[in-house]
Design a protein around this motif. Sequence first.
Motif, short mmCIF file in Angstrom:
data_model
loop_
_atom_site.label_atom_id
_atom_site.label_comp_id
_atom_site.label_asym_id
_atom_site.label_seq_id
_atom_site.Cartn_x
_atom_site.Cartn_y
_atom_site.Cartn_z
N TYR A 142 -4.24 0.98 -1.98
CA TYR A 142 -3.75 -0.32 -2.42
C TYR A 142 -2.88 -0.16 -3.66
O TYR A 142 -3.20 0.61 -4.57
CB TYR A 142 -4.94 -1.22 -2.73
CG TYR A 142 -4.60 -2.49 -3.48
CD1 TYR A 142 -4.74 -2.57 -4.86
CD2 TYR A 142 -4.15 -3.62 -2.79
CE1 TYR A 142 -4.44 -3.73 -5.54
CE2 TYR A 142 -3.85 -4.78 -3.46
CZ TYR A 142 -3.99 -4.84 -4.84
OH TYR A 142 -3.68 -5.99 -5.52
N SER B 213 -1.50 13.43 3.83
CA SER B 213 -2.87 13.79 4.25
C SER B 213 -3.95 12.94 3.59
O SER B 213 -5.10 13.39 3.47
CB SER B 213 -3.14 15.28 3.94
OG SER B 213 -2.21 16.09 4.63
N GLN B 214 -3.60 11.74 3.16
CA GLN B 214 -4.59 10.83 2.60
C GLN B 214 -4.52 9.48 3.30
O GLN B 214 -3.55 9.17 3.98
CB GLN B 214 -4.35 10.64 1.10
CG GLN B 214 -4.54 11.90 0.27
CD GLN B 214 -4.48 11.61 -1.21
OE1 GLN B 214 -4.71 10.48 -1.66
NE2 GLN B 214 -4.15 12.62 -1.99
N GLY B 215 -5.56 8.70 3.12
CA GLY B 215 -5.52 7.33 3.63
C GLY B 215 -4.67 6.47 2.71
O GLY B 215 -4.41 6.81 1.57
N PRO B 216 -4.22 5.32 3.22
CA PRO B 216 -3.44 4.42 2.37
C PRO B 216 -4.22 3.98 1.14
O PRO B 216 -5.45 3.92 1.15
CB PRO B 216 -3.15 3.23 3.31
CG PRO B 216 -3.24 3.80 4.68
CD PRO B 216 -4.32 4.83 4.59
N LEU C 22 -8.42 6.08 10.81
CA LEU C 22 -8.71 5.67 9.43
C LEU C 22 -9.74 4.56 9.41
O LEU C 22 -9.68 3.63 10.23
CB LEU C 22 -7.43 5.18 8.75
CG LEU C 22 -6.33 6.22 8.53
CD1 LEU C 22 -4.99 5.54 8.32
CD2 LEU C 22 -6.67 7.12 7.35
N TYR D 97 0.87 -1.17 0.00
CA TYR D 97 0.00 0.00 0.00
C TYR D 97 0.91 1.23 0.00
O TYR D 97 2.06 1.16 0.43
CB TYR D 97 -0.90 0.04 1.24
CG TYR D 97 -2.10 -0.88 1.17
CD1 TYR D 97 -1.96 -2.26 1.26
CD2 TYR D 97 -3.39 -0.36 0.99
CE1 TYR D 97 -3.07 -3.10 1.18
CE2 TYR D 97 -4.50 -1.19 0.92
CZ TYR D 97 -4.33 -2.55 1.01
OH TYR D 97 -5.42 -3.38 0.93
N GLN E 124 0.84 5.65 0.84
CA GLN E 124 0.08 6.72 1.48
C GLN E 124 0.67 8.05 1.08
O GLN E 124 1.81 8.36 1.43
CB GLN E 124 0.08 6.55 3.00
CG GLN E 124 -0.84 7.50 3.72
CD GLN E 124 -0.98 7.17 5.20
OE1 GLN E 124 -0.10 6.55 5.80
NE2 GLN E 124 -2.08 7.58 5.81
N PHE F 171 -9.44 2.80 1.73
CA PHE F 171 -9.36 3.65 2.90
C PHE F 171 -10.05 5.00 2.68
O PHE F 171 -10.02 5.55 1.57
CB PHE F 171 -7.91 3.91 3.28
CG PHE F 171 -7.24 2.76 3.97
CD1 PHE F 171 -6.77 1.68 3.26
CD2 PHE F 171 -7.10 2.75 5.35
CE1 PHE F 171 -6.16 0.60 3.90
CE2 PHE F 171 -6.49 1.68 6.00
CZ PHE F 171 -6.03 0.60 5.28
N GLY F 172 -10.62 5.51 3.76
CA GLY F 172 -11.10 6.87 3.76
C GLY F 172 -9.96 7.83 4.04
O GLY F 172 -8.83 7.41 4.30
N PRO F 173 -10.25 9.14 4.02
CA PRO F 173 -9.20 10.15 4.24
C PRO F 173 -8.78 10.29 5.69
O PRO F 173 -7.75 10.89 5.98
CB PRO F 173 -9.85 11.44 3.74
CG PRO F 173 -11.31 11.21 3.96
CD PRO F 173 -11.55 9.75 3.73
N TYR G 258 4.23 0.97 2.02
CA TYR G 258 4.18 -0.04 3.08
C TYR G 258 4.16 -1.44 2.47
O TYR G 258 3.33 -1.75 1.60
CB TYR G 258 2.91 0.12 3.93
CG TYR G 258 2.82 1.41 4.70
CD1 TYR G 258 2.04 2.46 4.24
CD2 TYR G 258 3.48 1.56 5.92
CE1 TYR G 258 1.93 3.64 4.95
CE2 TYR G 258 3.37 2.74 6.64
CZ TYR G 258 2.60 3.76 6.16
OH TYR G 258 2.49 4.93 6.87
#
Lengths: 109, 117
Positions: free
Chosen positions: A46, A41-44, B91, A36, A38, B108-110, A87
Amino acid sequence: DAKTTQPNSMESNEEEPVHLPCNHSTISGTDYIHWYRQLPSQGPEYVIHGLTSNVNNRMASLAIAEDRKSSTLILHRATLRDAAVYYCIRGSTLGRLYFGRGTQLTVWP
Amino acid sequence: GAGVSQSPRYKVAKRGQDVALRCDPISGHVSLFWYQQALGQGPEFLTYFQNEAQLDKSGLPSDRFFAERPEGSVSTLKIQRTQQEDSAVYLCASSSQRGTGGTYEQYFGPGTRLTVT
């Protein structure tokens, strides 16, 4: 316990290939290897996953060593948008992911 | 289509206050996960739902943390009597994975950035 080892940081120039290494020497025969990334300021997000064979998708390639104790994520032509923390994740239980600290990839223009 | 959304995006709480963080997963996704990410660290697993059933809550750091997903879609993570060490990004992720076979990507969300003062 992430049970994978990655370099803290790596650098690349834009449009060059990037090889991100990961060691997972205690991997079991049924553990998938997931990657993954990232962005700030964002989510991971895929990237790719595999079990034994090398895998390719539109984002990257995953090269898995024959003994499965290590793998390499390959970005064929790095762009500035690829700058992120990457990751390498070994296996999952009920789908849960065990993240480590990852590799911070810096891409220079 | 719509991805995973979380609200609020930012939350500032005074120590001792209760907070509730919301996650709207991708429609139809069976599995839902909560992770906590401290500054400079990778995300750490908190809890997992399959539909409305909470199958794994082993990552919840204390009994002040509680999560629910009553109708198998939206989920709420509640933190009671917040402490400074609870400051982190929370998260939420969803997946179409059913059961333990195979492996499916998580979306995933922010995240919600919680700051406890």
